[in-house]
Write a protein that holds these residues in place. Sequence first.
Motif, PDB file in Angstrom:
ATOM      1  N   TYR A 120       7.758  30.997 -75.979  1.00  0.00           N
ATOM      2  CA  TYR A 120       6.987  31.890 -75.087  1.00  0.00           C
ATOM      3  C   TYR A 120       7.713  33.226 -74.958  1.00  0.00           C
ATOM      4  O   TYR A 120       7.115  34.291 -75.093  1.00  0.00           O
ATOM      5  N   ALA A 137       5.427  31.460 -67.712  1.00  0.00           N
ATOM      6  CA  ALA A 137       5.066  30.646 -68.874  1.00  0.00           C
ATOM      7  C   ALA A 137       4.185  29.481 -68.454  1.00  0.00           C
ATOM      8  O   ALA A 137       3.168  29.170 -69.085  1.00  0.00           O
ATOM      9  N   LEU A 141       0.488  29.234 -69.833  1.00  0.00           N
ATOM     10  CA  LEU A 141       0.224  28.138 -70.743  1.00  0.00           C
ATOM     11  C   LEU A 141      -0.521  26.995 -70.082  1.00  0.00           C
ATOM     12  O   LEU A 141      -0.723  25.943 -70.696  1.00  0.00           O
TER      13      LEU A 141
END
Lengths: 146, 325
Positions: A120, A137, A141
């Motif tokens: 990431y 992240a 995500l």
Amino acid sequence: MKFLCVDCDRQMVFEERQVPADGTLTVAFRCPMCRRTIAMLTNPTETQLVESLGVKLGGRPPLLEPMELIRSQMAGGRQDAFADEASAARAPRWDEAARHRLDRVPSFVRATVSRVYDDYAAERGIGLITPDVMDRARRDLGLEGM
Amino acid sequence: MAWTREHHHAAPDRLRGRWPLLPRGCLQNGNPVMKRIRNYSELTGEDRSCLADQVAAQRRQVTERLAAVRHLVAVMSGKGGVGKSFLTASVATAMAEAGGAVGVLDADLHGPTSSRMLGAARAPLKVGPGGVEPATGARGVRVMSTDLLLPDCAPLRWREAAAMPYVWRGALEAGALREFLSDVAWGPLDVLLVDLPPGTEQLAALAEFVPSLRGVMVVTIPSDASLRAVERALTLAREAGTPILGIVENMAGYACASCGVVTPLFIGGAAARLAAVSGAPVLGSIPFDPAAQCATDNGRPLDAGPATAAVSRLAAALLTRMEAS
């Protein structure tokens, strides 16, 4: 394994796989008819069982890193064992707080989880992984709440 | 009465879910009919996980990778300390000196010595589209070993749960062997020697990954203790259908550093008795030569001497045996 929507009598299709930062695994399937989604959740022990076989639930990605199992599961290996890892100078660094948070992840999936954050950060040109980066992240995500 | 969604939500937990939500009218004798749920085989859609297919794909990758390897031979013994690694490294070097393209896969994951014995540099391994480039040792022998991946003298450890580590260890080590076979860019080789750890576990895994395994070279020392341990391993190998290429008697005697005369080191005739039991020939008898041991331990090619000559004869005999089998 396959998943069946009993109400619709239709096989559910693979939706996505998520690797939360706690050693568990989430694999989601959706019914193409009624759009109902279910998620299969594996605990860290079950996740490790799958990882140790070198297979992935939901299918393997088309491009695999050579020696993926050895590199992800070997503990204490040489940092410079592989030439592509010798470019670690370009890889994201971890600050102490982020490292401490990562240490709370079960040891046998820690390498996998670490790479999720490394990838990431590398994709976004982030040089230092902090707890804030980890939170972003997880949000980007779709790992929030895990 | 039809079992409707309202009935479903109002039902006690023990009943809820036992009758799937059916359209109205699905009744038999006034009771909701249990709908038959189709089983795995009846679903014709793709199984994206299909772990069996992934495992089969792993095996295919091994086969494809080793397609350019002419002979794959395992070096095994039922006993530790008989000199398997010394013989693997020195036979590989002798074959390379004779002009062959040779590789060594060090399957002794916990006690790796091959890369050092072959004098391979511990430089970072190049990773390319074709896989991981193996290290190169003396006379161009290609080698892969966990010794190349670990800090000096560090033991091999896996990232495993503190509880039940034994559950994962076997699968991880079999997976590591598989990746050494399938992910290393071995290239075209005349011979790939696989240095197995003591025992037979890794032989079983190797034979499963490599159906084209040419056979095993079995190493013993002359003693009766070695005879008993190695005969057990031989029996297992034969039961598994693995061809026995031959028996090698290592440390067959002590070669004097001054005069070269060979005197007995161990009492016993294990190699001859194993050959009689297995029907396989004795491929060679290698004396213990301190100079050869020192050279190999330090990654240097063998100088001329009784052990070196015996190893060269062994390498030639093994090649002849492989070509004939």
